[in-house]
Scaffold this active site. Structure first.
Site, PDB file in Angstrom:
ATOM      1  N   ARG A 121     -10.721 -12.849   5.206  1.00 18.93           N
ATOM      2  CA  ARG A 121      -9.761 -11.897   5.663  1.00 18.93           C
ATOM      3  C   ARG A 121      -9.637 -11.062   4.436  1.00 18.93           C
ATOM      4  O   ARG A 121      -8.792 -10.956   3.662  1.00 18.93           O
ATOM      5  CB  ARG A 121      -8.508 -12.679   5.596  1.00 18.93           C
ATOM      6  CG  ARG A 121      -8.514 -13.670   6.726  1.00 18.93           C
ATOM      7  CD  ARG A 121      -7.150 -14.529   6.832  1.00 18.93           C
ATOM      8  NE  ARG A 121      -7.121 -15.638   7.783  1.00 18.93           N
ATOM      9  CZ  ARG A 121      -6.167 -16.190   8.014  1.00 18.93           C
ATOM     10  NH1 ARG A 121      -5.220 -16.284   7.369  1.00 18.93           N
ATOM     11  NH2 ARG A 121      -6.281 -17.160   9.017  1.00 18.93           N
ATOM     12  N   ASP A 151      -8.764  -7.386   2.564  1.00 25.60           N
ATOM     13  CA  ASP A 151      -7.377  -6.646   2.614  1.00 25.60           C
ATOM     14  C   ASP A 151      -7.884  -5.282   3.049  1.00 25.60           C
ATOM     15  O   ASP A 151      -8.925  -4.849   3.048  1.00 25.60           O
ATOM     16  CB  ASP A 151      -6.942  -6.730   1.247  1.00 25.60           C
ATOM     17  CG  ASP A 151      -6.399  -8.175   0.687  1.00 25.60           C
ATOM     18  OD1 ASP A 151      -5.993  -8.961   1.698  1.00 25.60           O
ATOM     19  OD2 ASP A 151      -6.441  -8.104  -0.380  1.00 25.60           O
ATOM     20  N   ARG A 206     -10.280  -8.936  -7.331  1.00 21.17           N
ATOM     21  CA  ARG A 206      -9.816  -7.303  -7.841  1.00 21.17           C
ATOM     22  C   ARG A 206      -8.946  -7.795  -9.009  1.00 21.17           C
ATOM     23  O   ARG A 206      -8.976  -6.803 -10.000  1.00 21.17           O
ATOM     24  CB  ARG A 206      -8.967  -6.826  -6.697  1.00 21.17           C
ATOM     25  CG  ARG A 206      -9.867  -6.348  -5.654  1.00 21.17           C
ATOM     26  CD  ARG A 206      -8.993  -6.075  -4.193  1.00 21.17           C
ATOM     27  NE  ARG A 206      -7.780  -4.961  -4.518  1.00 21.17           N
ATOM     28  CZ  ARG A 206      -6.897  -4.713  -3.718  1.00 21.17           C
ATOM     29  NH1 ARG A 206      -6.665  -5.433  -2.583  1.00 21.17           N
ATOM     30  NH2 ARG A 206      -5.988  -3.820  -4.066  1.00 21.17           N
TER      31      ARG A 206
END
Length: 274
Positions: A57, A59, A212
């Protein structure tokens, strides 16, 4: 009109997309998603709701060169007597105004699940290292103007390899049942002529924003704000407040998802013509 009880077959889709104008993979009410766009097209093609399950999934703003998904379509359909390249072409003709493309299709068994059958996911994060601001051509990079100590970043990354509690490196909104994950590899590739630094991170699965936050933390090491050993301390503290910033989404790419060979052929067919 086809009803929901028709016999179906399962297809695996290899997908690429530019996440800049997307709210992410998952359907949401506040904008266009990869999942939502593909499902809309599938309904037009097959006259039935065809849910799509993705391997990850991603972002809002995150890109993909190798996202994998599966979709169940009616066994008898307008393409039944044709090769999958016709399905691929039909999907892409309706996705033409989006920045989403289906790049290959495989027939798979119902045992295959794009999310739960995956054994490894690979993400790459791209940084543009130069003082000059990038043109639109380079919009999918994190622009870093200061010189980075890449050797120290490599030293720091070694503390992240293996099985750890990554509480410090996941978003506060992460819904994973456990913060324990295993990172298999972190590699660095510097293209000096293009001033591009690429971090490649491999693991079976990741926490929300994990890649990230790792990149944002390693940047602080590269800027000599932190000593490489600081990453080990941050891991042990198990607090999101201790790690670095969450790197911008636009530099991140889901590049590859791997599966057992008995479930999915690793060499995707790439038909050039129909």
């Amino acid at each position: 009109m086809i009803n929901n009880e028709v016999e179906k077959i399962r297809l695996a889709l290899l997908i690429e997309y530019n996440g800049k104008n997307l709210v992410g993979w998952q359907k949401q009410n506040n904008g266009k998603s990869v999942q939502g766009e593909i499902e809309q097209v599938a309904k037009i093609l097959f006259k039935i709701d065809c849910p799509v399950q993705g391997a990850g999934r991603t972002d809002a703003g995150v890109n993909a060169l190798g996202q994998v998904a599966h979709i169940d379509i009616p066994k008898l359909n307008r393409f039944s007597d044709k090769s999958n390249v016709y399905i691929l072409t039909a999907f892409n003709s309706l996705l033409i105004k989006t920045e989403i493309r289906i790049i290959s299709i495989q027939n798979v068994s119902f045992e295959f699940n794009a999310r739960f059958s995956a054994i490894k996911r690979t993400y790459k994060y791209k940084l543009l290292l130069r003082s000059a601001f990038p043109l639109k051509l380079n919009e999918n990079f994190w622009h870093v103007r200061q010189k980075l100590n890449i050797n120290n970043m490599k030293k720091a990354s070694k503390f992240l390899i293996g099985k750890h509690d990554f509480t410090s490196f996941r978003s506060r909104s992460c819904q994973a049942l456990t913060p324990v994950k295993t990172i298999d590899k972190i590699n660095f590739d510097m293209e000096s002529k293009k001033n591009i630094l690429t971090l490649k991170i491999e693991a079976k699965s990741f926490l929300h924003n994990q890649v990230r936050i790792i990149v944002g933390s390693l940047i602080k090491v590269g800027l000599d704000i932190w000593h490489p050993d600081e990453i080990e301390k941050i891991l042990k503290l198990k607090s999101r407040d201790e790690a670095g910033e969450t790197a911008p989404a636009h530099g991140l790419f889901l590049t590859k998802v791997e599966y057992p060979k008995n479930l999915l052929e690793p060499n995707w067919p790439m038909n050039l013509t129909i």
